[in-house]
Design an enzyme around this catalytic site. Structure first.
Site, PDB file in Angstrom:
ATOM      1  N   HIS A 181     -14.609   2.116  -1.202  1.00 31.08           N
ATOM      2  CA  HIS A 181     -13.656   1.236  -0.705  1.00 31.08           C
ATOM      3  C   HIS A 181     -12.579   2.077   0.173  1.00 31.08           C
ATOM      4  CE1 HIS A 181     -14.906  -1.473  -4.323  1.00 31.08           C
ATOM      5  NE2 HIS A 181     -15.804  -1.696  -3.238  1.00 31.08           N
ATOM      6  N   PRO A 201     -12.201   0.251 -22.518  1.00 28.41           N
ATOM      7  CA  PRO A 201     -11.778  -0.383 -23.649  1.00 28.41           C
ATOM      8  C   PRO A 201     -12.046  -1.518 -24.010  1.00 28.41           C
ATOM      9  CG  PRO A 201      -9.908   0.714 -22.458  1.00 28.41           C
ATOM     10  CD  PRO A 201     -11.049   0.617 -21.674  1.00 28.41           C
ATOM     11  N   THR A 231     -14.462   0.477 -15.091  1.00 25.21           N
ATOM     12  CA  THR A 231     -14.524  -0.606 -14.108  1.00 25.21           C
ATOM     13  C   THR A 231     -14.754  -2.059 -14.667  1.00 25.21           C
ATOM     14  OG1 THR A 231     -15.591  -1.323 -11.936  1.00 25.21           O
ATOM     15  CG2 THR A 231     -16.770  -0.184 -13.446  1.00 25.21           C
ATOM     16  N   SER A 232     -14.154  -2.908 -14.008  1.00 28.33           N
ATOM     17  CA  SER A 232     -14.370  -4.377 -14.679  1.00 28.33           C
ATOM     18  C   SER A 232     -15.710  -4.868 -14.274  1.00 28.33           C
ATOM     19  CB  SER A 232     -13.125  -5.259 -14.216  1.00 28.33           C
ATOM     20  OG  SER A 232     -13.267  -5.345 -12.746  1.00 28.33           O
ATOM     21  N   TYR A 263       0.756  -1.130  -0.209  1.00 22.03           N
ATOM     22  CA  TYR A 263       0.048   0.002  -0.013  1.00 22.03           C
ATOM     23  C   TYR A 263       0.908   1.258   0.158  1.00 22.03           C
ATOM     24  CZ  TYR A 263      -4.372  -2.772   0.228  1.00 22.03           C
ATOM     25  OH  TYR A 263      -5.408  -3.572  -0.166  1.00 22.03           O
TER      26      TYR A 263
HETATM   27  C1  BV8 Z   1     -18.421  -7.467   1.203  1.00 22.84           C
HETATM   28  C2  BV8 Z   1      -9.817  -1.613  -1.825  1.00 22.84           C
HETATM   29  C3  BV8 Z   1     -19.623  -8.589   2.900  1.00 22.84           C
HETATM   30  C4  BV8 Z   1      -8.561  -2.348  -1.512  1.00 22.84           C
HETATM   31  C5  BV8 Z   1     -11.307  -3.177  -3.121  1.00 22.84           C
HETATM   32  C6  BV8 Z   1     -21.927 -10.376  -3.720  1.00 22.84           C
HETATM   33  C7  BV8 Z   1     -22.194  -9.461  -2.696  1.00 22.84           C
HETATM   34  C8  BV8 Z   1     -21.436  -9.042  -1.925  1.00 22.84           C
HETATM   35  C9  BV8 Z   1     -20.051  -9.387  -1.944  1.00 22.84           C
HETATM   36  C10 BV8 Z   1     -19.540 -10.325  -2.885  1.00 22.84           C
HETATM   37  C11 BV8 Z   1     -20.456 -10.762  -3.649  1.00 22.84           C
HETATM   38  N1  BV8 Z   1     -19.860 -12.009  -4.334  1.00 22.84           N
HETATM   39  C12 BV8 Z   1     -18.618 -11.863  -3.963  1.00 22.84           C
HETATM   40  C13 BV8 Z   1     -18.352 -11.138  -2.972  1.00 22.84           C
HETATM   41  C14 BV8 Z   1     -17.326 -10.996  -2.124  1.00 22.84           C
HETATM   42  C15 BV8 Z   1     -16.204  -9.749  -2.508  1.00 22.84           C
HETATM   43  C16 BV8 Z   1     -16.219  -9.759  -4.092  1.00 22.84           C
HETATM   44  O1  BV8 Z   1     -16.713  -8.988  -4.831  1.00 22.84           O
HETATM   45  N2  BV8 Z   1     -15.543 -10.547  -4.477  1.00 22.84           N
HETATM   46  C17 BV8 Z   1     -15.084 -10.548  -5.947  1.00 22.84           C
HETATM   47  C18 BV8 Z   1     -13.601 -10.827  -6.384  1.00 22.84           C
HETATM   48  C19 BV8 Z   1     -15.905 -11.664  -6.643  1.00 22.84           C
HETATM   49  N3  BV8 Z   1     -16.589  -8.451  -2.071  1.00 22.84           N
HETATM   50  C20 BV8 Z   1     -16.269  -7.910  -0.980  1.00 22.84           C
HETATM   51  O2  BV8 Z   1     -15.534  -8.795  -0.307  1.00 22.84           O
HETATM   52  C21 BV8 Z   1     -16.615  -6.745  -0.262  1.00 22.84           C
HETATM   53  N4  BV8 Z   1     -17.060  -6.856   0.862  1.00 22.84           N
HETATM   54  O3  BV8 Z   1     -19.126  -7.885   0.475  1.00 22.84           O
HETATM   55  O4  BV8 Z   1     -18.497  -7.641   2.666  1.00 22.84           O
HETATM   56  C22 BV8 Z   1     -19.728  -7.964   4.435  1.00 22.84           C
HETATM   57  C23 BV8 Z   1     -21.063  -7.628   4.798  1.00 22.84           C
HETATM   58  C24 BV8 Z   1     -21.108  -7.399   6.295  1.00 22.84           C
HETATM   59  C25 BV8 Z   1     -19.948  -7.602   7.081  1.00 22.84           C
HETATM   60  C26 BV8 Z   1     -18.864  -8.293   6.672  1.00 22.84           C
HETATM   61  C27 BV8 Z   1     -18.489  -8.575   5.337  1.00 22.84           C
HETATM   62  C28 BV8 Z   1     -15.500  -5.686  -0.364  1.00 22.84           C
HETATM   63  C29 BV8 Z   1     -15.143  -5.321  -1.825  1.00 22.84           C
HETATM   64  C30 BV8 Z   1     -14.156  -4.481  -1.761  1.00 22.84           C
HETATM   65  C31 BV8 Z   1     -12.631  -4.682  -1.996  1.00 22.84           C
HETATM   66  N5  BV8 Z   1     -11.672  -3.637  -2.049  1.00 22.84           N
HETATM   67  N6  BV8 Z   1     -10.311  -2.246  -3.000  1.00 22.84           N
HETATM   68  C32 BV8 Z   1      -7.491  -1.989  -2.263  1.00 22.84           C
HETATM   69  O5  BV8 Z   1      -7.769  -1.090  -3.193  1.00 22.84           O
HETATM   70  O6  BV8 Z   1      -6.365  -2.625  -2.248  1.00 22.84           O
HETATM   71  S1  BV8 Z   1     -12.038  -3.500  -4.807  1.00 22.84           S
HETATM   72  C33 BV8 Z   1     -10.708  -3.434  -5.809  1.00 22.84           C
HETATM   73  O7  BV8 Z   1     -10.919  -4.246  -6.964  1.00 22.84           O
HETATM   74  C34 BV8 Z   1     -11.098  -1.861  -6.340  1.00 22.84           C
HETATM   75  O8  BV8 Z   1     -11.305  -1.105  -5.457  1.00 22.84           O
HETATM   76  C35 BV8 Z   1     -12.147  -2.047  -7.480  1.00 22.84           C
HETATM   77  O9  BV8 Z   1     -13.194  -1.976  -6.833  1.00 22.84           O
HETATM   78  C36 BV8 Z   1     -11.761  -3.475  -7.766  1.00 22.84           C
HETATM   79  C37 BV8 Z   1     -11.412  -3.686  -9.018  1.00 22.84           C
HETATM   80  O10 BV8 Z   1     -12.119  -3.347 -10.040  1.00 22.84           O
HETATM   81  P1  BV8 Z   1     -11.809  -2.073 -10.871  1.00 22.84           P
HETATM   82  O11 BV8 Z   1     -11.929  -0.630 -10.351  1.00 22.84           O
HETATM   83  O12 BV8 Z   1     -12.878  -2.253 -11.911  1.00 22.84           O
HETATM   84  O13 BV8 Z   1     -10.400  -2.236 -11.516  1.00 22.84           O
HETATM   85  P2  BV8 Z   1      -9.928  -3.344 -12.324  1.00 22.84           P
HETATM   86  O14 BV8 Z   1      -8.243  -3.539 -12.679  1.00 22.84           O
HETATM   87  O15 BV8 Z   1     -10.504  -4.959 -12.074  1.00 22.84           O
HETATM   88  O16 BV8 Z   1     -10.429  -3.109 -13.907  1.00 22.84           O
HETATM   89  C38 BV8 Z   1     -10.248  -1.856 -14.516  1.00 22.84           C
HETATM   90  C39 BV8 Z   1     -10.903  -1.670 -15.619  1.00 22.84           C
HETATM   91  O17 BV8 Z   1     -10.675  -0.586 -16.355  1.00 22.84           O
HETATM   92  C40 BV8 Z   1     -10.918  -2.685 -16.762  1.00 22.84           C
HETATM   93  O18 BV8 Z   1     -12.270  -3.157 -16.973  1.00 22.84           O
HETATM   94  C41 BV8 Z   1     -10.233  -2.208 -17.855  1.00 22.84           C
HETATM   95  O19 BV8 Z   1     -10.614  -2.610 -19.052  1.00 22.84           O
HETATM   96  C42 BV8 Z   1     -10.613  -0.549 -17.736  1.00 22.84           C
HETATM   97  N7  BV8 Z   1      -9.673   0.258 -18.143  1.00 22.84           N
HETATM   98  C43 BV8 Z   1      -8.116   0.069 -18.246  1.00 22.84           C
HETATM   99  N8  BV8 Z   1      -7.739   1.252 -18.727  1.00 22.84           N
HETATM  100  C44 BV8 Z   1      -8.717   2.062 -18.863  1.00 22.84           C
HETATM  101  C45 BV8 Z   1      -9.972   1.605 -18.714  1.00 22.84           C
HETATM  102  N9  BV8 Z   1     -11.296   2.198 -18.553  1.00 22.84           N
HETATM  103  C46 BV8 Z   1     -11.601   3.276 -19.142  1.00 22.84           C
HETATM  104  N10 BV8 Z   1     -10.062   4.096 -19.291  1.00 22.84           N
HETATM  105  C47 BV8 Z   1      -8.961   3.375 -19.578  1.00 22.84           C
HETATM  106  N11 BV8 Z   1      -7.836   4.300 -19.821  1.00 22.84           N
END
Ligand code: BV8
Length: 249
Positions: free
Chosen positions: A121, A223, A197-198, A69
């Site tokens: 987040h 993209p 966002t993905s 971090y």
């Molecule tokens: C929770 C902070 C419950 C840390 C992050 C259903 C409902 C609820 C939960 C879940 C569910 N299913 C699964 C879950 C569990 C889990 C989850 O979602 N897992 C996933 C992997 C399936 N969710 C959780 O655990 C959440 N908590 O549900 O708690 C609970 C309730 C009560 C009590 C206790 C517990 C917490 C989720 C938050 C995790 N923390 N971030 C850190 O940053 O280190 S998430 C982190 O990943 C980011 O913040 C972001 O949200 C995510 C990644 O997504 P993106 O931002 O989209 O980034 P990514 O790299 O993936 O994609 C980039 C995109 O940009 C791509 O599409 C690319 O093509 C595009 N791109 C690239 N260049 C460009 C572009 N677009 C435009 N212009 C460009 N130039």
């Protein structure tokens, strides 16, 4: 700048009174901040972000997680907001009913002038101790080396507990006030722009679905294809810095 939207949609945006700009790591990519899935280069490339961004990883190896971090925070400090962040802030000035809801933990929306972005987040710039006491992150970390590795986290000055990043890890609940505000905005907006966002992390990824179910026009800028493609009214294939400013051209 040429118009990028089908006519009907361009008018919808131009007359919208309430807009949600929902952003992910992609909006910061053109500022040189690695996206979440790419936030592991160099020494970090052998790790999986989805495994490091967990309480279990921090408990198992606080220095490894804190170092990651710190490395990310230093990268954000060296970055500047790009035209995508600037366009989001300009949209807020143009349409006062615009809310920026971000999944990002960087401060580029703020530095571009966005008012009160909703951080679902958390933030790289709000560390706290594991007992919840806020911790004043040292500001002079601009000289952090690009190849920074594990760094033992500091201790809380109030209680001595370990300091942790002020982000929401997988398995942790989102801040209630932030998520409530985000759902309220998504369920009452005329247009939701899903930018960079993905769409795979929940519950944040539910917001475009909430918007479309509430009758909003949902426009995606990315993209690449995402799981959100099917629920969006318009999918604009391109980058945030190029397309977001063009939405109001
Ligand atoms: C929770 C902070 C419950 C840390 C992050 C259903 C409902 C609820 C939960 C879940 C569910 N299913 C699964 C879950 C569990 C889990 C989850 O979602 N897992 C996933 C992997 C399936 N969710 C959780 O655990 C959440 N908590 O549900 O708690 C609970 C309730 C009560 C009590 C206790 C517990 C917490 C989720 C938050 C995790 N923390 N971030 C850190 O940053 O280190 S998430 C982190 O990943 C980011 O913040 C972001 O949200 C995510 C990644 O997504 P993106 O931002 O989209 O980034 P990514 O790299 O993936 O994609 C980039 C995109 O940009 C791509 O599409 C690319 O093509 C595009 N791109 C690239 N260049 C460009 C572009 N677009 C435009 N212009 C460009 N130039």
């Amino acid at each position: 700048m040429q118009r990028v939207l089908p006519d009907g949609v361009a008018e919808r945006i131009a007359t919208a009174g309430r807009v949600v700009v929902f952003t992910g790591a992609g909006i910061s990519a053109e500022s040189g901040v690695p996206t979440f899935r790419d936030a592991l280069t160099g020494l970090w490339s052998r790790f999986d972000a989805y495994e490091l961004a967990t309480p279990e990883a921090f408990e198992a190896d606080p220095a490894l997680v804190w170092g990651w971090y710190e490395w990310r925070r230093a990268a954000v400090r060296k970055a500047e907001p790009n035209a995508g962040h600037v366009a989001a802030a300009a949209l807020q000035a143009l349409v006062p009913g615009t809310v920026v809801v971000t999944q990002n933990v960087d401060d580029l929306h703020e530095r571009a002038g966005s008012k009160d972005p909703v951080h679902l987040h958390g933030s790289l710039f709000a560390p706290r101790c594991v007992a919840g006491h806020p911790f004043d992150a040292p500001s002079g970390d601009d000289d952090v080396p690009d190849d920074l590795g594990p760094v033992p986290p500091p201790r809380c000055t109030a209680c001595g507990a370990l300091v942790r990043p002020g982000v929401v890890w997988f398995g942790e609940a989102l801040p209630r006030a932030a998520f409530t505000a985000a759902v309220e905005a998504a369920s009452s907006c005329d247009v939701l722009l899903s930018i960079g966002t993905s769409g795979v992390v929940y519950p944040a990824a539910e917001l475009p679905v909430v918007a479309t179910r509430s009758g909003a026009t949902v426009i995606q800028v990315n993209p690449d294809e995402t799981p959100l493609d099917d629920i969006c009214d318009v999918n604009l294939r391109g980058t945030a810095a190029r397309l977001l400013p063009a939405l109001y051209a």
